[in-house]
Design a protein around this motif. Structure first.
Motif, PDB file in Angstrom:
ATOM      1  N   ALA A  43       0.900  -1.174  -0.087  1.00 43.71           N
ATOM      2  CA  ALA A  43       0.115  -0.122   0.129  1.00 43.71           C
ATOM      3  C   ALA A  43       0.764   1.274  -0.116  1.00 43.71           C
ATOM      4  N   SER A  44       0.342   2.137  -0.610  1.00 43.63           N
ATOM      5  CA  SER A  44       0.971   3.681  -0.721  1.00 43.63           C
ATOM      6  C   SER A  44       0.011   4.638  -0.927  1.00 43.63           C
ATOM      7  N   GLY A  45       0.572   5.885  -0.445  1.00 44.21           N
ATOM      8  CA  GLY A  45      -0.335   7.222  -0.651  1.00 44.21           C
ATOM      9  C   GLY A  45      -0.861   7.847   0.376  1.00 44.21           C
ATOM     10  N   CYS A  70      -2.743   0.004  -3.735  1.00 46.01           N
ATOM     11  CA  CYS A  70      -2.291  -1.080  -3.086  1.00 46.01           C
ATOM     12  C   CYS A  70      -1.786  -1.858  -4.349  1.00 46.01           C
ATOM     13  N   ALA A  71      -0.693  -2.444  -4.532  1.00 47.78           N
ATOM     14  CA  ALA A  71      -0.124  -3.164  -5.722  1.00 47.78           C
ATOM     15  C   ALA A  71      -0.131  -4.666  -5.205  1.00 47.78           C
ATOM     16  N   TYR A 108      -4.695   2.667   7.400  1.00 48.66           N
ATOM     17  CA  TYR A 108      -5.336   2.099   6.085  1.00 48.66           C
ATOM     18  C   TYR A 108      -4.474   0.897   5.695  1.00 48.66           C
ATOM     19  N   TYR A 109      -5.180  -0.201   5.511  1.00 50.64           N
ATOM     20  CA  TYR A 109      -4.661  -1.639   5.199  1.00 50.64           C
ATOM     21  C   TYR A 109      -5.486  -2.008   4.057  1.00 50.64           C
ATOM     22  N   CYS A 110      -4.861  -2.448   2.998  1.00 50.82           N
ATOM     23  CA  CYS A 110      -5.367  -2.968   1.901  1.00 50.82           C
ATOM     24  C   CYS A 110      -5.404  -4.652   2.150  1.00 50.82           C
ATOM     25  N   GLU A 119       0.801  -3.784   4.369  1.00 55.72           N
ATOM     26  CA  GLU A 119       1.402  -2.938   5.580  1.00 55.72           C
ATOM     27  C   GLU A 119       0.642  -1.952   5.370  1.00 55.72           C
ATOM     28  N   GLY A 120       0.482  -1.300   6.707  1.00 58.53           N
ATOM     29  CA  GLY A 120      -0.659  -0.088   6.711  1.00 58.53           C
ATOM     30  C   GLY A 120       0.077   1.031   6.048  1.00 58.53           C
TER      31      GLY A 120
END
Length: 118
Positions: A4-6, A20-21, A90-92, A110-111
């Motif tokens: 996850a990112s952003g 989320c990739a 935030y978690y995907c 990872e959050g």
């Protein structure tokens, strides 16, 4: 694996986009989505999208403000009109279950921290 990112810091009323990739899994066979967790609270459902993009689901608290989408082994959460109460990690997540609950997830990313200032 999910990456996850952003996340970041934004003022109330602002916008952020989380991504989320996915790698190492057959993306098209998993329903995908997001949960969030604030200190001292449980991990709560935010949004989910079915494996064929046929349907999306949102927590009542984010309906009309957040939009989830998926494409090419990645999901995106567009968050608009952010409120201080949206502050959380935030978690995907990904699942092959028909139930999109925290206990039903097969994979977690990872959050990424989102902080909304008032």
């Amino acid at each position: 694996q999910l990456q996850a990112s952003g996340g970041g810091l934004v003022q109330a009323g602002g916008s952020l986009t989380l991504s989320c990739a996915a790698s190492g899994l057959t993306f098209s066979t998993y329903a995908m989505g997001w949960f969030r967790q604030s200190p001292g609270t449980e991990r709560d459902f935010v949004a989910a999208i079915s494996l064929n993009e046929g349907s999306t689901h949102y927590a009542d608290s984010v309906k009309g403000r957040f939009t989830i989408s998926r494409d090419n082994a990645k999901i995106t959460l567009q968050m608009n009109s952010l409120k201080p109460e949206d502050t959380a990690v935030y978690y995907c997540a990904a699942t092959t279950s028909r139930w999109f609950t925290a206990n039903s997830m097969n994979y977690w990313g990872e959050g990424t921290l989102v902080t909304v200032s008032s």
